[in-house]
Design a protein around this motif. Structure first.
Motif, PDB file in Angstrom:
ATOM      1  N   PHE A  15       0.584  -0.973   0.217  1.00 30.77           N
ATOM      2  CA  PHE A  15      -0.107  -0.022   0.125  1.00 30.77           C
ATOM      3  C   PHE A  15       0.991   1.216   0.062  1.00 30.77           C
ATOM      4  CE2 PHE A  15      -2.519  -3.036   2.263  1.00 30.77           C
ATOM      5  CZ  PHE A  15      -3.788  -3.369   0.951  1.00 30.77           C
ATOM      6  N   THR A  16       0.759   2.305  -0.555  1.00 29.26           N
ATOM      7  CA  THR A  16       0.943   3.661  -0.848  1.00 29.26           C
ATOM      8  C   THR A  16       0.588   4.593  -0.001  1.00 29.26           C
ATOM      9  OG1 THR A  16       2.170   3.037  -2.864  1.00 29.26           O
ATOM     10  CG2 THR A  16       1.770   5.459  -2.457  1.00 29.26           C
ATOM     11  N   THR A  17       1.474   5.130   0.800  1.00 27.75           N
ATOM     12  CA  THR A  17       0.089   6.009   2.309  1.00 27.75           C
ATOM     13  C   THR A  17       1.462   7.483   2.275  1.00 27.75           C
ATOM     14  OG1 THR A  17       1.891   5.354   4.344  1.00 27.75           O
ATOM     15  CG2 THR A  17       0.184   4.314   3.817  1.00 27.75           C
ATOM     16  N   LYS A  18       1.145   8.036   2.690  1.00 27.72           N
ATOM     17  CA  LYS A  18       1.550   9.471   2.639  1.00 27.72           C
ATOM     18  C   LYS A  18       3.175   9.443   3.177  1.00 27.72           C
ATOM     19  CE  LYS A  18      -0.285  11.076   6.822  1.00 27.72           C
ATOM     20  NZ  LYS A  18      -1.225  12.138   7.983  1.00 27.72           N
ATOM     21  N   ASP A  19       3.594   8.236   3.795  1.00 26.39           N
ATOM     22  CA  ASP A  19       4.388   8.337   4.647  1.00 26.39           C
ATOM     23  C   ASP A  19       5.775   7.068   3.634  1.00 26.39           C
ATOM     24  OD1 ASP A  19       3.864  10.049   6.321  1.00 26.39           O
ATOM     25  OD2 ASP A  19       3.060   8.341   7.587  1.00 26.39           O
ATOM     26  N   GLY A  20       4.800   6.537   2.764  1.00 27.18           N
ATOM     27  CA  GLY A  20       6.163   6.147   1.190  1.00 27.18           C
ATOM     28  C   GLY A  20       5.036   4.755   1.349  1.00 27.18           C
ATOM     29  N   GLU A  21       5.730   3.705   1.484  1.00 25.57           N
ATOM     30  CA  GLU A  21       5.054   2.147   0.944  1.00 25.57           C
ATOM     31  C   GLU A  21       4.743   1.917   2.301  1.00 25.57           C
ATOM     32  OE1 GLU A  21       7.055   0.574  -2.242  1.00 25.57           O
ATOM     33  OE2 GLU A  21       6.176   1.681  -3.760  1.00 25.57           O
ATOM     34  N   ILE A  22       4.017   0.787   2.486  1.00 23.83           N
ATOM     35  CA  ILE A  22       3.874  -0.419   3.507  1.00 23.83           C
ATOM     36  C   ILE A  22       3.652  -1.839   2.690  1.00 23.83           C
ATOM     37  CG2 ILE A  22       2.103  -1.433   5.450  1.00 23.83           C
ATOM     38  CD1 ILE A  22       1.769   2.062   6.395  1.00 23.83           C
ATOM     39  N   LYS A  23       4.736  -2.677   3.485  1.00 21.69           N
ATOM     40  CA  LYS A  23       3.657  -4.467   2.953  1.00 21.69           C
ATOM     41  C   LYS A  23       3.541  -4.892   3.443  1.00 21.69           C
ATOM     42  CE  LYS A  23       7.215  -5.869   0.173  1.00 21.69           C
ATOM     43  NZ  LYS A  23       8.777  -6.227  -0.295  1.00 21.69           N
ATOM     44  N   ALA A  24       1.548  -4.716   3.376  1.00 18.55           N
ATOM     45  CA  ALA A  24       1.276  -6.053   3.771  1.00 18.55           C
ATOM     46  C   ALA A  24       0.997  -7.058   3.969  1.00 18.55           C
ATOM     47  CB  ALA A  24      -0.595  -5.562   3.891  1.00 18.55           C
ATOM     48  N   LEU A  25       2.107  -7.814   2.611  1.00 19.41           N
ATOM     49  CA  LEU A  25       2.016  -8.963   2.914  1.00 19.41           C
ATOM     50  C   LEU A  25       3.029  -9.643   1.582  1.00 19.41           C
ATOM     51  CD1 LEU A  25      -1.637 -10.478   1.340  1.00 19.41           C
ATOM     52  CD2 LEU A  25      -0.887 -10.502   3.792  1.00 19.41           C
ATOM     53  N   ASP A  26       4.544 -10.184   2.298  1.00 20.44           N
ATOM     54  CA  ASP A  26       5.185 -10.449   1.996  1.00 20.44           C
ATOM     55  C   ASP A  26       4.998 -12.080   1.547  1.00 20.44           C
ATOM     56  OD1 ASP A  26       7.720 -10.694   1.059  1.00 20.44           O
ATOM     57  OD2 ASP A  26       8.995  -9.590   2.719  1.00 20.44           O
TER      58      ASP A  26
END
Length: 337
Positions: A15-26
């Motif tokens: 997911f792309t957020t204002k704080d950068g990318e968050i990897k929810a599943l890897d």
């Protein structure tokens, strides 16, 4: 070998957020077979709800492949994807019923959207209300029902389109323990009588032990361990699995102070008076430091930590006796209660 119904290959969701990318599943790899009750367990934020939404493409994976009933979801156009989603019912923690509609209208709603006539929808809804034990509630409104009754209506609604898979996202988290048990019993009956594959998303190990045949443990967006529930309960290999299985959430070795052993009962031996027979055969007392029994797939499973005799010869004799009874036995050190 059972036929595969869901196959997930190298799935990653970012997911792309204002704080950068968050990897929810890897890099998730998972196979679920037809007729299984498959559990996916993890703490809040581990990624399990995102995973279940990727299974029906409500969330489109950033990378990887999702195959359901031999169909690669990424290759389907919108029409075919909607058709496939009708083969996957879904129930949620908060029920998601339409408050302005009666119970029977809630169940008829997805059928009517699919083009089924009102008369045929009503016949199907009445059948499902009987299946979930609410045939006397068809004209009630959700506000007049208990939490357990609302979830039964949600289950009936999810079954209305004759799905092959039922996805349950924290379906019992809002319910009390007794109601949870009754809902899990209903799901087991549905699995058995209708041969529907059920995927349970939960953070509660008790739910997995009560209903699931297989489990995947998700930790920090990755699959930590997967397999049959009884195998993971007997021999958890990874730290996340051990936190779920071992006493006090940690591998028992960290709590031991004298020579002890952990005995695992596998569903058949748990009903035998093994400990009393061992005491008689070895002619020595033992001290039970911990014991826990669980019902998994209708069988009794359990674990026990015992303190061995101080006499090394007798202690070895006890361990040999336990092995002779085909029990899983592991010696542990430094136990304290």
């Amino acid at each position: 070998m059972k036929e595969k119904i869901i196959e997930i290959v190298d799935l990653t969701k970012t997911f792309t957020t204002k704080d950068g990318e968050i990897k929810a599943l890897d890099n998730i790899n998972l196979t679920i077979h037809k007729g299984d009750i498959f559990g996916i367990i993890g703490m809040s934020g581990a990624g399990k709800s995102t995973l279940v939404r990727c299974i029906n493409f409500l969330e489109v994976p950033t990378e990887g492949t999702v195959i359901v009933d031999n169909k690669n979801l990424a290759t389907l156009n919108n029409k075919r994807l909607r058709e496939l989603r009708r083969t996957m019912g879904m129930i949620f923690q908060q029920f998601n019923l339409l408050m302005q509609k009666t119970v029977i209208e809630n169940i008829c709603f997805p059928l009517e959207i699919s083009g089924v006539s009102k008369s045929d929808s009503k016949i199907r809804a009445k059948e499902l209300l009987e299946l979930v034990g609410l045939k006397d509630k068809e004209n009630a409104y959700p506000s007049q029902l208990s939490g357990g009754q609302k979830q039964r209506v949600a289950i009936a609604r999810a079954l209305s389109t004759n799905p092959k898979v039922l996805l349950c996202d924290e379906a019992t988290s809002a319910l009390d323990p007794n109601t949870t048990r009754s809902i899990l019993e209903l799901l087991k009956d549905i699995n058995k009588t209708l041969n529907i594959t059920i995927v349970i998303i939960t953070h509660e190990m008790a739910v997995i032990e009560e209903i699931c045949s297989h489990v995947a443990i998700i930790d920090e967006s990755k699959i930590a361990e997967t397999g049959r529930v009884q195998d993971i309960f007997t021999h958890p290999k990874t730290a996340p699995a051990q936190r779920l299985v071992y006493p006090q959430g940690t591998r028992v070795e960290e709590y031991l102070s004298k020579r002890c052993c952990r005995i695992v009962f596998d569903g058949s031996s748990s009903y035998d008076p093994v400990i009393s027979q061992m005491i008689l055969a070895c002619k020595t007392p033992i001290n039970i430091l911990f014991a826990d029994m669980k019902d998994i797939e209708g069988k009794a499973f359990g674990q026990m930590v015992i303190q061995l005799p101080s006499d090394e010869v007798l202690a070895d004799k006890v361990v040999r006796y336990l092995h002779s009874r085909n029990l899983a036995v592991e010696e542990v050190d430094n136990y304290v209660e």
